[in-house]
Design an enzyme around this catalytic site. Structure first.
Site, PDB file in Angstrom:
ATOM      1  N   SER A   1      40.659  39.615  51.182  1.00 31.49           N
ATOM      2  CA  SER A   1      41.291  40.870  51.589  1.00 31.49           C
ATOM      3  C   SER A   1      41.018  41.111  53.076  1.00 31.49           C
ATOM      4  CB  SER A   1      40.794  42.028  50.713  1.00 31.49           C
ATOM      5  OG  SER A   1      41.582  43.175  50.905  1.00 31.49           O
TER       6      SER A   1
ATOM      7  N   ASP B   1      50.518  40.507  43.958  1.00 34.94           N
ATOM      8  CA  ASP B   1      49.666  41.378  44.779  1.00 34.94           C
ATOM      9  C   ASP B   1      50.456  42.563  45.342  1.00 34.94           C
ATOM     10  OD1 ASP B   1      47.852  42.519  46.543  1.00 34.94           O
ATOM     11  OD2 ASP B   1      47.090  40.603  47.260  1.00 34.94           O
TER      12      ASP B   1
ATOM     13  N   HIS C   1      45.785  41.840  43.431  1.00 40.50           N
ATOM     14  CA  HIS C   1      45.020  41.582  44.648  1.00 40.50           C
ATOM     15  C   HIS C   1      43.744  40.791  44.383  1.00 40.50           C
ATOM     16  CE1 HIS C   1      43.929  41.991  48.761  1.00 40.50           C
ATOM     17  NE2 HIS C   1      42.903  42.776  48.536  1.00 40.50           N
TER      18      HIS C   1
END
Length: 682
Positions: free
Chosen positions: A553, A628, A660
């Site tokens: 991320s 995602d 995600h």
């Protein structure tokens, strides 16, 4: 391999007794005890529960359900029904049937009123008398759902009043936000299931707040005014249910107004106070009214640079600052029975510890109930007289204690469980948590696992894991150094020196520490990692020619950024769910830390990794969940396209069906993929 625990340990609400779930003679059994009566006695086992279910003509269960205990009723869900068990009579009543319990965004008030979504519209009312509240719900108009991309501490979209008969709810008009394609590859043919995704600098959705009176069956709307592109956060009811308070934040996120509205008419009454900062403000917790004084409330703010508690009256006048110091309040646990004492957790001992303190609101004195360095996860009894402390540090897997609050000099904490090392039979790498200054003299926290069978005369390949962004802290003085799994230990077993660093920008170190990244995402973090690289190079046993980097991320963005900006440092890297161009990330998060692209073109350009793909020299594996909705897959796809255009090789792995984060059984596959890639290239 998790440390021993007391399953579902909790206080019985309304008493000083605690309960937990344990196998007794091979059967799941709830046991109860108290400080004054430490002898554990059985409360109910699975056979007894099933007998009560059969007597009430209800489906039995093969496993003991989670139960919420109070003195007069035990609440549980069995076979899709929400049930209430009366411990005095042994009878069970159905609170909610399967049909209701399966509704989207179900929210039940203290008085039993229901709210839920059905076909995009809000329904609310007493059980059996639920009414349709809205009629225009659609993919364009979202009701009773989390708004603003779940920023500002927002986790849901319905807020029942204290008396439980009035409902404040969000309405989000997002027709001005374009559809973003999310492909479901499991169907034939594959289907597009689009989401609304507002990107930085573009149009944002418009949010309003409705209030439904379930008794009068009527809805009013709060007059939150213009501009429509604003953030309505931290909704709170007054104790008498006459007013609703909303922290209104401008789109620039540098100005907050705490506003009061009439809950019957929706009329704006006045602004209690404002908070302004040249970078950003970020209210995360609604106001908390005092238990014994409905005219006063507690507000959390970082206005002095650290998250602390402030006492206000209902007019908006600050009475006093309740906590202060170069540390952060991380959570307010609540009041004691009389409302004279407030419990809160903080980083007062150190940024990597969590301790519980109790504040006497009359004497204005505070006492730390858990002074031992480490992480204390605590529960406070409803009367405020007892604390369950689930404690660990880097050398203690877990200790659970029952702590008396009122008479600490007379009654000492009672240890309920001390867990042994679950890895005692395994060869482990030595773990250490320590600080080192960065190039600017700021101490940063490090976590290092030395390889199993460490020999200082040998050279070991290095793996560095990091994140670097706001709202995350990787390193704690807790079991396994705060790591949620044993992958780091596994890599140490495989012969790697494994390091993690919490750079500037990460959480719980104060506002200035976090805001170093403002308008310059990545710059401060890479400076800090280069300081860590200098430290690694100073270690004679660290092989600086074989170093790998891993992040997810924001950490995926940082990992890719590092590989491009300092291409000679790390030989290989893995970047999961990476942001590659902040113009393609969502409005609320991005504009808080980077402003709009139109306002900060230099910052966005410097952080545009797609344009810099040609700088890549080492081996880079990109990983992305195919569904995602947070960091949309376009980021990694654009980077791959740019790498192709510039003749640069890059590796790519997708996880169909995952958003995600790669969760469930596939997480083991993910770790194997990452491990094999690092080993192959190091």
């Amino acid at each position: 391999l998790a440390p021993d625990n007391m399953r579902q340990l909790q206080f019985i609400k309304g008493s000083s007794e605690y309960v937990y779930l344990k196998k007794v003679d091979g059967t799941d059994t709830w046991l109860k005890a108290s400080f004054n009566q430490p002898q554990e006695t059985p409360l109910i086992n699975l056979s007894q529960l099933n007998r009560a279910l059969r007597q009430s003509s209800l489906d039995t269960t093969s496993a003991m359900p989670a139960i919420q205990f109070s003195t007069d009723k035990w609440i549980m869900t069995v076979a899709g029904r929400k049930l209430s068990y009366n411990p005095a009579s042994g009878t069970i009543n159905v609170l909610l049937e399967k049909e209701i319990l399966s509704k989207d965004n179900l929210d039940q008030s203290s008085q039993g009123y229901l709210a839920y979504l059905e076909k995009d519209n809000l329904f609310a009312g007493k059980p059996g008398q639920v009414k349709q509240v809205t009629t225009d719900g659609s993919t364009d108009i979202a009701y009773a759902s989390s708004v603003h991309q779940s920023e500002f501490g927002i986790t849901k979209g319905t807020f029942w009043s204290n008396r439980g008969n009035k409902l404040a709810f969000y309405r989000m008009d997002q027709h001005m936000v374009p559809d973003y394609p999310i492909i479901d590859w499991s169907e034939r043919p594959a289907k597009d299931k689009p989401i609304r995704y507002p990107m930085a600098g573009d149009s944002s959705h418009h949010v309003t707040i409705g209030v439904y009176d379930a008794d009068r069956e009527m809805t009013i709307w709060l007059q939150t005014g213009e501009p429509k592109e604003q953030y309505l956060t931290n909704i709170a009811w007054s104790p008498d249910d006459k007013y609703i308070f909303v922290a209104v934040v401008n789109r620039g996120q540098n100005h907050m107004w705490l506003n009061q509205y009439d809950a019957s008419s929706g009329q704006f009454l006045h602004t209690l106070f404002e908070e302004v900062h040249d970078k950003y403000v970020e209210p995360l917790v609604p106001m908390l009214f005092l238990k014994n004084n409905p005219t006063q409330f507690i507000w959390q703010s970082r206005r002095d640079g650290w998250n602390h508690l402030y006492l206000y009256d209902i007019t908006g006048k600050q009475i006093r600052q309740l906590t202060s110091g170069m540390w952060e309040v991380t959570e307010v646990k609540g009041f004691d029975a009389k409302g004279n004492a407030l419990f809160y957790t903080s980083t007062e001992i150190s940024p990597v510890s969590r301790s519980l303190s109790v504040l006497d609101l009359k004497k204005m004195t505070s006492r730390n109930l858990t002074p031992e360095a480490g992480v204390h996860n605590t529960q406070v009894s409803a009367d405020g007289e007892w604390v369950i402390d689930n404690f660990s540090n880097t050398s203690l897997p877990r200790q659970i204690r029952l702590i008396p609050v009122k008479r600490p000099l007379i009654q000492k904490p009672r240890v309920l469980l001390t867990a042994s090392d679950p890895l005692a039979a395994y060869a482990k790498g030595e773990i250490s948590v320590f600080t080192r200054p960065n190039g600017q003299g700021t101490d940063l926290y490090y976590r290092v696992y030395k390889p199993v069978g460490f020999d200082s005369t040998k050279k070991y390949p290095v793996v560095v894991y990091w994140y670097g962004g706001p709202h995350a802290q990787l390193i704690l003085n807790a079991w396994n150094g705060g790591a949620g799994d044993y992958w780091f230990q596994y890599m140490a077993e495989q012969g790697y020196l494994v390091m993690t660093i919490d750079t500037r920008g990460s959480s719980n170190r104060g506002r200035e520490f976090e805001q170093q990244i403002f308008r310059m995402a990545g710059k401060a973090q890479m400076e800090d990692l280069m300081s860590a690289v200098d430290y690694l190079k100073s270690l004679p046993y660290a092989d600086k020619e074989r170093m790998g980097l891993f992040g997810w991320s924001y950490g995926g963005f940082m990992t890719t950024n590092m590989m491009l900006t300092h291409p000679e440092v790390f030989k290989t890297a893995v970047a999961g769910g990476p942001v590659m161009d902040w113009k393609y990330y969502e409005i609320m998060y991005t504009e808080r830390y980077m402003d709009k692209p139109q306002e900060n073109p230099e910052g966005y350009e410097a952080a545009n990794l797609v344009k810099q793909a040609g700088k890549l020299k080492g081996k880079l594996l990109l990983i992305h969940g195919l569904q995602d909705p947070v960091v949309v897959q376009q980021h990694s796809v654009m980077f791959v396209r740019s790498a192709i255009d510039k003749g640069v090789q890059v590796d790519y792995m997708i996880y169909p069906g995952h958003e995600h984060n790669v969760l469930g059984k596939d997480r083991a596959h993910l770790y194997r993929k990452v491990t094999e890639y690092l080993k192959q290239n190091l």
